[in-house]
Write a protein that holds these residues in place. Structure first.
Motif, short mmCIF file in Angstrom:
data_model
loop_
_atom_site.label_atom_id
_atom_site.label_comp_id
_atom_site.label_asym_id
_atom_site.label_seq_id
_atom_site.Cartn_x
_atom_site.Cartn_y
_atom_site.Cartn_z
N HIS A 124 1.26 50.09 14.53
CA HIS A 124 1.59 50.32 13.13
C HIS A 124 3.10 50.35 12.95
O HIS A 124 3.85 50.73 13.86
CB HIS A 124 1.03 51.67 12.65
CG HIS A 124 -0.45 51.68 12.46
ND1 HIS A 124 -1.04 51.76 11.21
CD2 HIS A 124 -1.47 51.61 13.34
CE1 HIS A 124 -2.36 51.75 11.34
NE2 HIS A 124 -2.64 51.67 12.63
N ILE A 125 3.51 49.95 11.76
CA ILE A 125 4.90 50.16 11.35
C ILE A 125 4.90 51.40 10.46
O ILE A 125 4.17 51.46 9.46
CB ILE A 125 5.47 48.97 10.57
CG1 ILE A 125 5.42 47.69 11.42
CG2 ILE A 125 6.91 49.26 10.14
CD1 ILE A 125 5.88 46.44 10.66
N TYR A 126 5.69 52.39 10.84
CA TYR A 126 5.77 53.64 10.10
C TYR A 126 7.12 53.78 9.41
O TYR A 126 8.12 53.18 9.82
CB TYR A 126 5.56 54.84 11.02
CG TYR A 126 4.15 55.02 11.51
CD1 TYR A 126 3.24 55.80 10.80
CD2 TYR A 126 3.71 54.40 12.68
CE1 TYR A 126 1.93 55.98 11.24
CE2 TYR A 126 2.41 54.57 13.13
CZ TYR A 126 1.53 55.36 12.41
OH TYR A 126 0.24 55.52 12.84
N SER A 127 7.13 54.60 8.37
CA SER A 127 8.39 54.88 7.68
C SER A 127 8.32 56.20 6.94
O SER A 127 7.26 56.57 6.39
CB SER A 127 8.71 53.76 6.68
OG SER A 127 9.92 54.05 5.99
N LEU A 155 7.68 42.86 18.19
CA LEU A 155 8.36 41.75 17.50
C LEU A 155 7.34 40.84 16.80
O LEU A 155 7.58 40.36 15.69
CB LEU A 155 9.21 40.96 18.49
CG LEU A 155 10.45 41.69 19.03
CD1 LEU A 155 11.13 40.88 20.11
CD2 LEU A 155 11.43 42.01 17.90
N PHE A 156 6.20 40.61 17.45
CA PHE A 156 5.16 39.81 16.80
C PHE A 156 4.58 40.55 15.59
O PHE A 156 4.19 39.93 14.60
CB PHE A 156 4.07 39.45 17.80
CG PHE A 156 4.40 38.26 18.66
CD1 PHE A 156 4.47 36.99 18.11
CD2 PHE A 156 4.68 38.42 20.01
CE1 PHE A 156 4.80 35.89 18.90
CE2 PHE A 156 5.02 37.33 20.80
CZ PHE A 156 5.08 36.05 20.25
N VAL A 157 4.52 41.89 15.67
CA VAL A 157 4.06 42.68 14.52
C VAL A 157 5.04 42.51 13.37
O VAL A 157 4.64 42.31 12.21
CB VAL A 157 3.91 44.17 14.90
CG1 VAL A 157 3.66 45.01 13.65
CG2 VAL A 157 2.76 44.36 15.88
N LEU A 158 6.34 42.58 13.67
CA LEU A 158 7.35 42.41 12.62
C LEU A 158 7.28 41.00 12.03
O LEU A 158 7.50 40.81 10.83
CB LEU A 158 8.75 42.67 13.19
CG LEU A 158 9.04 44.13 13.59
CD1 LEU A 158 10.39 44.23 14.30
CD2 LEU A 158 9.01 45.05 12.36
N GLN A 159 6.96 40.02 12.89
CA GLN A 159 6.83 38.65 12.39
C GLN A 159 5.60 38.53 11.49
O GLN A 159 5.67 37.93 10.41
CB GLN A 159 6.73 37.66 13.55
CG GLN A 159 6.49 36.22 13.08
CD GLN A 159 6.68 35.20 14.18
OE1 GLN A 159 7.70 34.52 14.23
NE2 GLN A 159 5.71 35.08 15.07
N SER A 160 4.48 39.11 11.90
CA SER A 160 3.27 39.03 11.08
C SER A 160 3.45 39.76 9.76
O SER A 160 2.80 39.42 8.76
CB SER A 160 2.07 39.60 11.85
OG SER A 160 2.19 41.00 12.02
N ALA A 161 4.35 40.76 9.76
CA ALA A 161 4.64 41.50 8.52
C ALA A 161 5.62 40.76 7.63
O ALA A 161 5.91 41.21 6.51
CB ALA A 161 5.19 42.88 8.86
#
Length: 286
Positions: A124-127, A155-161
Motif C-alpha cells: 500500500h501507499i500510505y499518507s 517502484l512498480f507500485v508507484l508506476q501502477s499508481a
C-alpha cells in the motif's frame, strides 16, 4: 427358536462384527505422521502480532493433526531469518516472497526454496498529508524500502499508481532508482529500511509500505491512498515456508506446510486481517 441356538447365533454375529471392524482398522489405520513427536524451529518476524496469532493456529493444527511441535524463533529484520536458516539455527522460516528469495539467493549464492505457499499481502501507499494521490505536491518526498526486492516492488507500485515511469513494465525484473525514466512530479525518493517505512510517514508525503509492517504499526486503512493491484505477475509476491534445497522434500517440513494450508488457518487469517490485507495463497488463482 431354541434359546441356546438364538444365543449362539447372536454370539456368532457379534464375533463377525468384531472381526470385520478389526480388519478395517488393520487395513485402514488411523493416520499417523512420520513427523509425530518432532519439534520444528520456525523463523518468523517479531513485529507482526497478527501473523503470530495465525501461526498459533497453525501450531495447534500441526500438533493435533501431525503430532508436530512448532517452536518459534523471532527476528526483527529481513536479513536475519535466511541467515539463521542457512546456519542451521532454524529448520524453516516464513516471512519472504518468491521475488525476495530470488534476489537473496543470487546475492548470497544460497539455495533457499519453497516447501509450501502461505499468503499474499498487497503493498500500500500510505499518507498522513493527502487523502488521494492527485493531491501530492510537486517535489514531494516518497519513502520506499531499501532492500533490492522490496524497492523494486515499490517502484512498480508507484508506476501502477501513475506517479513514475520505469524502463519496463515487467515486474518480474529487478529495478532500482536509475531505471526511472519519467518523474513528472519531481518526487524525491527516500530509501529506508522496510521496517521504518511506517515511521517515515511523519516526515514524508507518501510511503510505500509492506503490509506486515503497516499492520505492526497499526496504520489505519484510511491512510492508505493506493493498493497494489493483484494479477498474474503478483505470483512472485506470494509468501511461503522456506527451507534449504536439500530439505525441500523433507516430510516433516511438508507437513508444516500442510498444517498451514488448512481451513483453520484460513479462518485465522480472516479473523486477524478482516480488512483483507492478507490473503490465503495456497490455492490462490491470479
Amino acid at each position: 427358536m431354541n434359546p441356546k441356538k438364538r444365543n449362539l447365533i447372536i454370539g456368532l454375529v457379534a464375533l463377525v462384527i468384531i472381526v470385520v471392524v478389526a480388519g478395517v482398522t488393520l487395513w485402514h489405520p488411523a493416520k499417523k505422521s512420520a513427523a509425530s513427536g518432532q519439534t520444528v524451529k520456525v523463523g518468523i518476524m517479531s513485529g507482526d502480532k497478527q501473523d503470530q496469532a495465525v501461526w498459533k493456529s497453525v501450531a495447534k493444527t500441526a500438533q493435533d493433526t501431525y503430532g508436530l511441535t512448532l517452536k518459534f524463533v523471532y527476528f526483527t529484520d529481513y536479513n536475519q531469518p535466511n541467515e539463521a536458516l542457512l546456519s542451521g539455527d532454524i529448520d524453516v522460516n516464513a516471512f519472504q516472497s518468491y521475488n525476495y528469495v530470488k534476489t537473496w539467493n543470487k546475492a548470497h549464492k544460497s539455495d533457499i526454496v519453497a516447501v509450501g505457499n502461505t499468503y499474499i499481502t498487497p503493498m500500500h501507499i500510505y499518507s498522513k498529508q493527502v487523502k488521494k494521490l492527485a493531491e501530492v505536491e510537486n517535489g514531494a518526498t516518497v519513502a520506499i524500502p531499501n532492500d533490492p526486492s522490496n524497492e523494486s516492488r515499490a517502484l512498480f507500485v508507484l508506476q501502477s499508481a501513475g506517479l513514475i515511469k520505469l524502463n519496463t513494465t515487467d515486474s518480474s525484473k529487478l529495478v532500482s532508482l536509475p531505471d526511472i525514466t519519467e518523474n513528472e512530479h519531481n518526487l524525491k525518493l527516500k530509501e529506508v529500511d522496510a521496517s521504518q517505512t511506517p515511521r517515515a510517514l511523519d516526515s514524508v508525503a507518501l510511503s510505500v509500505v509492506n503490509y506486515n509492517y503497516a499492520s505492526a504499526a497499526s496504520l489505519p486503512k484510511s491512510e492508505s491512498v493506493y493498493m497494489e493491484p493483484l494479477n498474474k505477475t503478483s505470483a512472485q509476491y506470494i509468501n511461503f515456508i522456506a527451507a534449504t534445497s536439500k530439505e525441500k522434500n523433507n516430510k516433516i517440513y511438508k507437513e508444516v506446510a500442510k498444517a498451514y494450508a488448512s481451513k483453520a488457518t484460513e479462518k485465522a487469517i480472516k479473523e486477524q486481517y478482516p480488512d483483507g490485507g492478507e490473503l490465503p495463497a495456497w490455492n490462490l488463482k491470479l
